[in-house]
Design an enzyme around this catalytic site. Structure first.
Site, short mmCIF file in Angstrom:
data_model
loop_
_atom_site.label_atom_id
_atom_site.label_comp_id
_atom_site.label_asym_id
_atom_site.label_seq_id
_atom_site.Cartn_x
_atom_site.Cartn_y
_atom_site.Cartn_z
N CYS A 291 1.13 -1.10 -0.55
CA CYS A 291 -0.13 -0.20 0.10
C CYS A 291 1.10 0.94 -0.07
CB CYS A 291 -0.67 -0.08 1.19
SG CYS A 291 -0.12 -0.64 3.12
N GLU A 388 -4.14 3.18 -8.01
CA GLU A 388 -3.41 2.90 -7.81
C GLU A 388 -2.95 1.31 -8.32
OE1 GLU A 388 -4.15 1.46 -3.58
OE2 GLU A 388 -3.13 1.08 -3.23
#
Ligand code: ADP
Length: 488
Positions: A291, A388
């Protein structure tokens, strides 16, 4: 040592310290990402199983239960014991994770160590949280108590299955809560084995319950259950929003650790080779399934070309292959969905005009292996600089001044992590203060500590896990006032 064919011991739902089938009798396959083949069938939990798990967790949280009557030091002892059992079974756990998740074996070993370390850290807090006496007005003795929130629901992702489990079990158990957890459907195996270790360590029945299954079914049942007081979630921004909305119906406390598009700024006063190595580790660690991955690599114009050259060489040198081979640095992506999504982003990058320096395709024909990929000439508007990717894709972006790059670094809805590589202390401090991110690294990337709070600004999340703040997530504060005969 590494075992590419570890025995699969547990595949069922864990409730009340027993492994049981799903009420529906259904199962789902967990897949080996190195081959695309099934490893085992896992009991598929849904609402009925979550209801049973919550019932067990609620009973374990009863005022007179063994767990609630247990001293805090005894709770800590159980956590220390669990950590010890994980060390005992280090190679088995690491083998199981490499098989199910695809991460290189040594990375799985480090993950076990990291998990053990964070459990021990949390254990240390069990008997160190206290309330305070409050100088309230009037003839009253007023004090606060810190009490466990109750039954907590914990939903975890597949990228660091054991670490995310211990970041959630540790604080919840140290503070005296009971747990209903759902592991990610891609990686249920270590979570189930860890339940057997928790039982062996001596945790009373019902304190820890594990319901494998899918997000919209088992995950949703946890999110909306009226007897669950708090949800702790790690995963995508998209699902984080669904969970927050779902938890609103019963006004649960929510902590969310979500995605990012973290900027790493490389200034032109540094050694290019050293800086390229920091950026390389920051983006390719765990096959980019991280992440905090440094997926926006901002490089100052004076060293841009030299940096791109070195970054390309490093990506090309990365050894991709079987997670169990000793020299492997890079395994497969976790599943076909992620694999296809990442390859899709690479195609978009090419179409939008980024320059593909290396990589961009599949490795081999079996499993979900993707070449470490480097794009140069990336601009802020390109999709690969905004969304992302969660894969091994480095986007190298040019900048001129620190002021300008701070604006650009902050020009995103994410705010999980950021980094700067520079020899100039003023620049390091200005950047660290100005960047909107929950974690900032200077001249390093990915340095983690169980003692340090972790979480995101903006849409990267709510709350901080680990550190003292991580314990607070699992506590309520109660104020007690007692009438005194007189003020003095
Ligand atoms: P990733 O993109 O990393 O796979 P997800 O956010 O999709 O992350 O998944 C993280 C965890 O959230 C997994 O355990 C998944 O099953 C769970 N999940 C997915 N959808 C939901 C949902 N609607 N409600 C609750 N949990 C969910």
């Amino acid at each position: 040592m590494a075992n590419s064919n570890p025995e699969i011991k547990y595949t069922q739902i864990f409730i009340n310290n027993e492994f049981v089938n799903a009420v529906s009798g259904k199962t789902f396959p967990t897949i080996n990402p190195s081959t695309g083949k099934k490893i085992a069938d896992i009991a598929e939990g849904d609402k009925a199983d979550v209801d049973l798990a919550v019932k067990a967790a609620k009973a374990a949280f009863d005022r007179k239960s063994t767990w609630r009557q247990m001293d805090a030091t005894a709770r800590a002892k159980l956590l220390y014991k669990l950590a010890e059992l994980m060390e005992r079974d280090l190679h088995y756990l690491a083998s199981l994770e490499s098989l199910d998740n695809g991460k290189p074996y040594m990375n799985a070993v480090y993950e076990v160590y990291g998990s053990v370390y964070s459990l021990r850290y949390s254990a240390g807090w069990a008997d160190k949280i206290s309330g305070e006496t409050v100088p309230s007005d009037g003839p009253h003795l007023t004090y606060t108590r810190k009490e466990p929130v109750g039954v907590v629901g914990q939903i975890i992702p597949w990228n660091y299955p054991m670490l995310m489990l211990s970041w959630k079990w540790g604080p919840a158990l140290a503070m005296g809560c009971t747990i209903v957890m759902k592991p990610a459907e891609q990686t249920p195996l270590t979570a189930l084995y860890l339940c057997s270790l928790a039982k062996e360590a001596g945790f009373p029945p019902g304190v820890i319950n594990m319901v494998p299954g899918y997000g919209p079914t088992a995950g949703n049942a946890i999110t909306v259950h009226p007897d669950i007081r708090k949800i702790a979630f790690t995963g995508s921004v998209e699902v984080g929003k669904i969970i927050m909305a779902g938890a609103a119906g019963t006004l649960k406390k929510v902590s969310l650790e979500l995605g990012g598009k973290s900027p790493l700024v490389i200034c032109d006063d540094v050694d290019v080779d050293e800086a390229a190595k920091i950026a390389y580790a920051g983006v390719f660690e765990n096959m980019g399934q991280c992440c905090v991955a440094a997926t926006r690599t901002f490089v100052q114009e004076g060293i841009y070309d030299a940096f791109v050259k070195k970054a390309t060489e490093l990506a090309q040198s990365r050894k991709v292959g079987c997670p169990f081979s000793q020299d492997t640095q890079h395994g497969p992506q976790v599943d076909e969905t992620q694999f296809k999504k990442i390859l899709g982003y690479i195609e978009i990058g090419k179409k939008e005009g980024a320059k593909l320096e290396t990589g961009g395709g599949q490795v081999g024909t079996e499993g979900y292996f993707i070449q470490p990929t480097v794009f140069s000439n990336v601009t802020d508007e390109m999709t690969i600089a905004k969304e992302e990717i969660f894969g091994p894709v480095q986007s190298i972006i040019k900048f001129k001044t620190l002021d300008e790059v701070i604006e650009r670094a902050n020009s995103t809805q994410f705010g999980l992590a950021a980094g700067i590589v520079t020899k100039n202390i003023d620049n390091a401090l200005v950047f660290s203060n100005a960047v909107e991110a929950g974690t900032v690294w200077v001249n390093t990337y990915l340095a983690g500590a169980a003692q340090a709070p972790f979480g995101g600004y903006k849409q990267s999340g709510i709350g901080r896990e680990m550190g003292r703040e991580g314990m607070e997530l699992y506590l309520e504060t109660k104020t007690v006032s007692i009438k005194l005969p007189s003020k003095v």
